[in-house]
Each structure stands twice: as C-alpha cells, then as structure tokens.
Write a protein that holds these residues in place. Structure first.
Motif, mmCIF file in Angstrom:
data_model
loop_
_atom_site.group_PDB
_atom_site.id
_atom_site.type_symbol
_atom_site.label_atom_id
_atom_site.label_comp_id
_atom_site.label_asym_id
_atom_site.label_seq_id
_atom_site.Cartn_x
_atom_site.Cartn_y
_atom_site.Cartn_z
ATOM 1 N N ALA A 260 0.709 -1.097 -0.099
ATOM 2 C CA ALA A 260 -0.263 0.118 -0.132
ATOM 3 C C ALA A 260 0.737 1.791 0.091
ATOM 4 C CB ALA A 260 -0.361 0.076 1.093
ATOM 5 N N GLY A 261 0.454 2.262 -0.614
ATOM 6 C CA GLY A 261 0.819 3.520 -0.251
ATOM 7 C C GLY A 261 2.084 3.632 -1.506
ATOM 8 N N LEU A 262 2.274 3.450 -2.525
ATOM 9 C CA LEU A 262 2.569 3.661 -3.772
ATOM 10 C C LEU A 262 2.004 4.383 -4.837
ATOM 11 C CD1 LEU A 262 4.323 -0.337 -4.533
ATOM 12 C CD2 LEU A 262 5.440 1.639 -4.386
ATOM 13 N N PRO A 263 2.460 5.020 -5.013
ATOM 14 C CA PRO A 263 2.797 5.996 -6.326
ATOM 15 C C PRO A 263 1.645 5.557 -7.723
ATOM 16 C CG PRO A 263 5.215 6.487 -6.255
ATOM 17 C CD PRO A 263 4.273 5.249 -5.569
ATOM 18 N N ASP A 264 1.532 6.032 -8.438
ATOM 19 C CA ASP A 264 1.058 5.000 -10.182
ATOM 20 C C ASP A 264 2.161 5.539 -10.949
ATOM 21 O OD1 ASP A 264 -1.856 5.412 -10.285
ATOM 22 O OD2 ASP A 264 -1.298 7.416 -9.189
ATOM 23 N N VAL A 265 3.717 6.592 -11.039
ATOM 24 C CA VAL A 265 4.728 6.554 -10.999
ATOM 25 C C VAL A 265 5.584 6.710 -9.939
ATOM 26 C CG1 VAL A 265 5.548 8.027 -12.787
ATOM 27 C CG2 VAL A 265 3.445 7.575 -13.341
ATOM 28 N N GLN A 266 6.607 5.026 -10.078
ATOM 29 C CA GLN A 266 7.612 5.583 -8.962
ATOM 30 C C GLN A 266 9.192 5.539 -9.713
ATOM 31 O OE1 GLN A 266 7.106 4.382 -5.489
ATOM 32 N NE2 GLN A 266 9.765 5.671 -6.178
ATOM 33 N N ALA A 267 10.136 6.204 -9.125
ATOM 34 C CA ALA A 267 11.177 6.749 -9.991
ATOM 35 C C ALA A 267 11.735 5.320 -9.470
ATOM 36 C CB ALA A 267 11.445 8.032 -9.859
ATOM 37 N N VAL A 268 12.842 4.371 -9.968
ATOM 38 C CA VAL A 268 13.367 3.605 -9.213
ATOM 39 C C VAL A 268 15.328 3.798 -10.058
ATOM 40 C CG1 VAL A 268 12.194 2.257 -9.261
ATOM 41 C CG2 VAL A 268 13.434 1.543 -11.574
ATOM 42 N N GLU A 269 16.173 3.425 -9.344
ATOM 43 C CA GLU A 269 16.957 3.599 -10.179
ATOM 44 C C GLU A 269 18.093 2.877 -10.046
ATOM 45 O OE1 GLU A 269 20.266 4.108 -8.953
ATOM 46 O OE2 GLU A 269 21.082 6.177 -9.638
ATOM 47 N N GLU A 270 19.547 2.924 -10.830
ATOM 48 C CA GLU A 270 19.826 1.898 -11.490
ATOM 49 C C GLU A 270 20.969 1.060 -10.586
ATOM 50 O OE1 GLU A 270 23.519 1.161 -14.510
ATOM 51 O OE2 GLU A 270 23.939 2.250 -12.338
ATOM 52 N N GLY A 271 21.433 1.300 -9.576
ATOM 53 C CA GLY A 271 21.435 1.071 -8.638
ATOM 54 C C GLY A 271 20.034 -0.297 -7.795
ATOM 55 N N TRP A 272 19.084 -0.098 -7.724
ATOM 56 C CA TRP A 272 17.862 -0.483 -7.155
ATOM 57 C C TRP A 272 17.390 -2.113 -7.970
ATOM 58 C CZ3 TRP A 272 13.123 3.437 -5.937
ATOM 59 C CH2 TRP A 272 14.176 4.193 -4.961
#
Length: 441
Positions: A93-105
C-alpha cells in the motif's frame, strides 16, 4: 548507480521483507473506466528523488491533458527513496502511480518485477528504439516484460576548480587538463600522482571524499560486486582489490578532504578551497551548482568540467519510471511516463538538472549540445557535448540484488574509515567482515 544517486543509508533486505515484496507482486491495478477528462478527473501520484529535472514538466502535462492532476512527491536522496519504496512495496500500500527507481536498485526491482506493470500493454514496443539499447535491456525482466522507461544515464567527467589549479601551477584550460591527466588513456595512477603534486604545491586536498571515487572505480569494471550470473564477486576479486589499494594510497597521502557525502558542509567545501576535483556524472552537475549557490557562491567560484575521467568511460546512475501494479490508473500513468521520457522532456530535464538523456534523439538536440544555464555556470563548458563524449564506450554493469546495500553498508563505512586514517588492509578486512555478517546473496 552504486552509491545510489544522492544516497545515504539503505537497510539490507531481510528474509521476511523479501517474502512480503514477492507477495505484493500478485496485486494488480485497474485502469479508469473511461479516459480522463474534465468530466472524469484523475489524479496521478508520482514519486521521484534527488534532482531529476522533471518538476517543470508536470504543469505542461496537466495543461495538455484536461482532467489530469499530478500530485508529485520528491524524496531528498536516493537512499531514502529506496527505503520508502521497499517499505510501501512490502506493505502492499502507498505506492504512487508512477514510481522512479534507480539503476542501483535494479537487482531488488527485478526480484519483484511482477509487481510492476508490463508497459508492453501500453505501447512499449512502439517506442523501444527511443533509448540507447542497454537502457531498454536494463528495464526488461526475465519474462521479456518492459517494466520501466528510462530517464537519464550517468556518464562521468571530471569537475575541477580552475582557480585552485592555477594556484598549484596546473593547467587550467579544460582541454589541457584532460591532456595532462592522460586524455583517453587517463589512469587512476596518473590521477593520484597529479593529486600528490597538487597537495605538495598547496597543502590542500585533491578530491572531496573516497566514497564517490570508489563508486566510480567499481563501476568501470566489467563485473562489479556481482558477476553476470548473479553471484557475489568480492572475495578473491583481484581487480577490485587492486583498485582498493590505489584508493587507500590516495587517502593515505592526504588527497581526500573527507567530506560528508551529499552535504559538503552545506556546500561550503565547494567554495572555500577544501578540494580541487570531484567525480561528476551528468546529474551531479546540478547538485554541485546547487551546493555552490547554497554556500553563497556562483559561476565565478571557479568550477569547470573536463572531458576526461581516470580509468576510462563509466556510468554512475540513471533512473527509470515504473508503474506499480497497485495503480488504479495504469493506462494514464503509462502515458505520463511516456511523456516524461520522450526526447523533448529529456532535453528539458537536462537543462534543469544536467541529467544526461538516455533517449538518443535528445542526446544530439541543440538544447543539450548547445549553451544553457548549466554550461554557463561551469565556465561555459560544453556540458552536453562532454557528456556525450564520456558516454562513448560505456557498458551497463550487472547490478545484483543487494548491490546498493553493499555499496552503502559494506564499503560506505570502509571508505569513511580510509578518510579518517585507517590503513587500506584493515579497512578492506573490516568490509569483508561486514559483508559476512550481513549474509547477503
């Protein structure tokens, strides 16, 4: 990215948390019954971090898409953003509609790729040639699902202070600086030797801190903390150990200023002569400018940007936009992600924050290659051209499941120890002990 863009601290994945993350992958969102309009308003939530340069694009998108309202949250650092994502992902729960993720993840993201929308449902195949090929490959999971659209990449050049170089009797013209460090054949050995000359002439440190240098050294290797098959690659890794010895030698010679990562004394160290060089992927340029201005400095503070980097081409960082399956508006979210990663938007993001585009058409756009406010701040350096040059020869390194955890929790303390006077062998052994205690895979 290894040190995760603007990263501080991220907790290691515990077994229970990993199980929860996998469980969330079963959830699914449903699109709006009808397209968004003034009669059918839709609010899209977006979570980014650091300085991605996207903020100015939201209002234009809203203006062009009646009925869409964007509620954006920007988290200060990549490390804090990773913690935020993992917490919400585990809770379901709580995640946005658009989530930025980083290369290191990416290692952690791909472990739960089913919890992200397959953008192939929303036209990913039609725009797959938009990006440099390795960026798209990074965003494709083991089931050939495209789960993310690329924003920037992080080719790395060298930031240097020409006023301080002049004090030390070193070349100040960026072309001459590049040549003095070896040009295309620049090595870490040459970089550290030049630093010793600078130290002898001025009594001052050569670079800001060891952590960022180490991050770049690791990223240059064909395989970093993990092998391509996903197995750990630290103990017995001769190439990694040799670079650690070089780094330790630099710290022992007093070349590191020992600055706190992402702080630099609230930017003061960039304007008071504490150090003369800094590792600078494209997105870091906006960070450096912000730090200098926060400390009362400006374009006259002496910082420039050179088309050279010890050890050759490397990439640090780069971000992606994803649509979690918990989104109630996946079609609209995918459309927004498409817009935020097109060539025009990536040019705008570059001009705002120095984030070098992963979209090939944007890389050669005059808005990137020409003069802009960022290049003016760095002594009229052709920032876009330099980053394009630094991107040549870059190869995407495989990022394992706990790549960012290793960088932060294993080698983060070890590089800080180097800067505080711990000898290289002791710091390396302490890092291996930490790695064993964390029992990472």
């Amino acid at each position: 990215m290894k040190n995760s863009r603007h990263t501080k601290t991220a907790a290691a994945l515990a077994g229970a948390a990993a199980f929860a993350l996998l469980a969330v992958g079963c959830s699914s969102g449903a699109s709006s019954a009808e397209p968004a309009s003034s009669d059918n308003p839709v609010t899209l939530t977006v979570t980014t971090f650091g300085t991605m340069g996207l903020d100015g694009l939201y209002k234009q998108y809203e203006a062009d898409h009646p009925g869409i309202t964007i509620k954006a949250t920007n988290i200060d650092t990549g490390g804090n953003a990773l913690t935020d994502w993992k917490t919400k992902q585990a809770a379901g729960a709580g995640l946005p509609d658009v989530q930025a993720v980083e290369e290191g993840w990416l290692g952690q993201v791909m472990a739960v790729s089913d919890s992200f929308t397959d953008l192939g449902q929303y036209g990913a195949a039609d725009i797959k040639d938009r990006w440099v090929s390795w960026k798209t490959e990074q965003a494709t999971d083991s089931k050939d699902r495209v789960i993310a659209y690329g924003t920037d990449i992080g080719p790395v050049g060298l930031c240097y202070n020409k006023k301080l170089f002049k004090e030390a009797g070193l070349p100040t013209d960026r072309t001459e600086v590049a040549a003095a460090l070896g040009g295309d054949d620049a090595t870490w050995a040459n970089y550290f030797e030049t630093g010793k000359k600078y130290k002898a002439a001025t009594g001052k440190s050569w670079y800001d801190q060891s952590g960022f240098v180490w991050n770049s050294m690791v990223n240059q290797l064909p395989e970093g903390y993990y092998k391509a098959d996903g197995s750990l690659n630290i103990e017995g890794n001769t190439a990694l150990a040799e670079r650690w010895d070089e780094l330790a030698g630099g710290a022992a010679a007093g070349l590191s200023s020992g600055q706190t990562q992402w702080d630099w004394g609230k930017g003061k160290a960039f304007v008071d002569g504490s150090f003369a060089t800094s590792v600078c992927p494209g997105w870091m340029l906006g960070v450096v400018q912000g730090q200098i201005e926060a400390a009362g400095g400006n374009a006259d503070s002496g910082w420039d940007f050179a088309d050279v980097f010890p050890g050759g081409p490397t990439n640090w960082g780069g971000t992606f936009l994803t649509v979690p399956t918990t989104s109630k508006h996946p079609a609209e979210a995918a459309e927004l992600a498409t817009y935020l990663t097109d060539a025009k938007s990536q040019v705008a993001a570059f001009q705002a924050a120095g984030t070098f585009p992963s979209v090939t058409a944007a890389q050669t756009d005059p808005g990137v290659t020409g003069s802009n406010e960022l290049s003016k701040f760095f002594n009229d350096a052709p920032v876009g051209e330099i980053l394009a040059s630094r991107s040549e020869g870059v190869k995407a390194q495989f990022k394992g499941a706990n790549d960012s955890v290793i960088q932060e929790q294993v080698f983060g303390p070890a590089t800080i120890a180097l800067d505080k006077g711990t000898d290289g062998k002791s710091a390396w052994n302490d890092a291996l002990t930490t790695l064993k205690n964390l029992d990472l895979k």
